[in-house]
Design a protein around this motif. Structure first.
Motif, PDB file in Angstrom:
ATOM      1  N   ARG A   1       1.754  -0.608   5.040  1.00 54.02           N
ATOM      2  CA  ARG A   1       3.061  -0.447   5.818  1.00 54.02           C
ATOM      3  C   ARG A   1       3.760  -0.022   4.122  1.00 54.02           C
ATOM      4  N   TRP A   2       3.799  -1.062   2.919  1.00 52.80           N
ATOM      5  CA  TRP A   2       4.480  -1.101   2.331  1.00 52.80           C
ATOM      6  C   TRP A   2       4.169   0.986   1.183  1.00 52.80           C
TER       7      TRP A   2
ATOM      8  N   THR B   1       1.957   3.773  -4.568  1.00 52.47           N
ATOM      9  CA  THR B   1       3.278   3.206  -4.236  1.00 52.47           C
ATOM     10  C   THR B   1       4.317   4.000  -5.163  1.00 52.47           C
TER      11      THR B   1
ATOM     12  N   GLN C   1      10.491   0.214   3.657  1.00 50.94           N
ATOM     13  CA  GLN C   1       9.910  -1.604   3.078  1.00 50.94           C
ATOM     14  C   GLN C   1      11.219  -2.322   3.396  1.00 50.94           C
TER      15      GLN C   1
ATOM     16  N   ASP D   1      10.744  -5.676   1.340  1.00 51.32           N
ATOM     17  CA  ASP D   1      10.940  -5.913  -0.010  1.00 51.32           C
ATOM     18  C   ASP D   1      10.351  -6.965  -0.450  1.00 51.32           C
TER      19      ASP D   1
ATOM     20  N   PRO E   1       5.696  -2.272  -5.061  1.00 50.08           N
ATOM     21  CA  PRO E   1       5.893  -2.285  -4.622  1.00 50.08           C
ATOM     22  C   PRO E   1       6.358  -0.138  -4.628  1.00 50.08           C
ATOM     23  N   ARG E   2       7.877  -1.010  -5.294  1.00 52.56           N
ATOM     24  CA  ARG E   2       8.538   0.496  -5.537  1.00 52.56           C
ATOM     25  C   ARG E   2       8.129   1.570  -7.042  1.00 52.56           C
TER      26      ARG E   2
END
Length: 337
Positions: free
Chosen positions: A32-33, A70, A76, A79, A109-110
């Motif tokens: 999901r991220w 990513t 997200q 976080d 993931p950011r």
């Protein structure tokens, strides 16, 4: 008012959904991220087991080949930052070289990145709060390879491997561990992970600030990182196959993804050998079985732990622990009584 459990265990398989729904459903369950893109040439076949609480989530997953990206537009809300440990197969990230079995890394993931997972790759991951990770590192987290960095990384890898094995087994046999024990295990894993990151951050800050001339350099070289990864992969392979008396160094090297010469070099760097490590693993396993078994059969125990000769096993056990297997069993059960 309903009280939420301290943790919960769940198991998923991609086969739980019809083929037309499988990709979207698996993306929501397991990715999901990130943007999830199964390989076009193979059907999506994946499984996921998770142990989750409000503080963190640990999971073990195996999947057919896929790509994930990513830094996507996907929401997200949690976080999280993710620690990943490769157990088998390989991963090709853009940010560093191929990750094989035993590789431990931190993924944000950011950050924009592309990761290609090989067919059948298995990993164990630990999703942690970004604020917790930042506090432990002493800086904003970023995607990086952690294998062999810091004194506690091998300990964390071994712990994650063992908990992943227990989690997978929970899907086959109920009652191995109860809900409270799972919650305590997850808390301990989170604490060890943050301690490992804190140790890593402390050494990184120390390195940036400079050291006295006579202080040894604690930053691992590329060769040390490579050796540590090979040792971790070999130990993981041994854990799965130590019960086989015929297991050889050549087979361990093949299972670890390197040549026998390279594997010898990796263990020699720690003043050890491959077969010494295998023998130690077998002896520790035998001692654990002795302490759990009410009626001791030395011959059956020796074979179960990978020793072809009961007499040879007894001699090795006494040389290692100071007393015979039978005497160890008698003392252990007398103490228990």
């Amino acid at each position: 008012m309903t009280t939420m459990p301290p943790s919960f265990v769940a198991h998923f398989r991609s086969d739980d959904w019809a083929p037309v729904e499988r990709r979207d459903a698996w993306c929501d369950v397991a990715h999901r991220w990130v943007d999830f893109r199964p390989a076009a040439e193979v059907p999506l076949q994946a499984e996921l087991s998770i142990l989750a609480s409000e503080a963190c989530t640990l999971g073990v997953t195996r999947s057919s080949a896929y790509e994930m990206r990513t830094g996507s537009h996907r929401a997200q809300p949690d976080d999280m930052v993710v620690l990943t440990l490769m157990q088998s197969g390989g991963l090709l990230p853009d940010v560093y070289g191929r990750k094989g079995p035993g590789a431990l890394s931190l993924c944000d993931p950011r950050e924009v990145g592309r990761f290609r997972w090989e067919q059948g790759a298995r990993q164990v991951f630990l999703a942690l709060s970004r604020s917790d990770v930042a506090a432990a590192l002493g800086q904003a987290p970023f995607t990086q390879l952690l294998t062999a960095r810091g004194a506690l990384a091998p300990l964390l890898s071994n712990h994650m491997n063992q908990l992943a094995l227990l989690l997978r087994q929970s899907g086959e046999a109920d009652g191995l561990v109860d809900a409270t024990e799972y919650a305590d295990l997850l808390d301990a894993t989170r604490a060890l992970a943050l301690l490992t990151l804190r140790n890593l951050g402390r050494h990184a800050r120390h390195s940036r600030s400079g050291k006295p001339a006579d202080e040894p350099d604690v930053t691992p070289t590329d060769t040390e990182i490579l050796y540590a990864g090979r040792r971790a992969a070999a130990l993981r392979f041994m854990e799965l196959h130590a019960h086989r008396p015929e297991l050889s160094a050549a087979e361990i090297a093949h299972g670890s993804g390197c040549s026998r010469t390279r594997l010898y070099e990796a263990f020699a760097a720690e003043d050890g050998t491959v077969m010494d490590a295998l023998r130690e693993m077998r002896l520790q396993r035998a001692r654990s079985f002795i302490e759990q078994t009410e009626r001791l059969n030395v011959g059956a125990l020796a074979w179960r732990c990978g020793f072809a000769s009961p007499s040879g096993f007894a001699k090795l056990f006494k040389a290692c622990f100071g007393i015979s297997p039978s005497e160890w069993h008698r003392r252990a059960w007398a103490a228990g009584a």
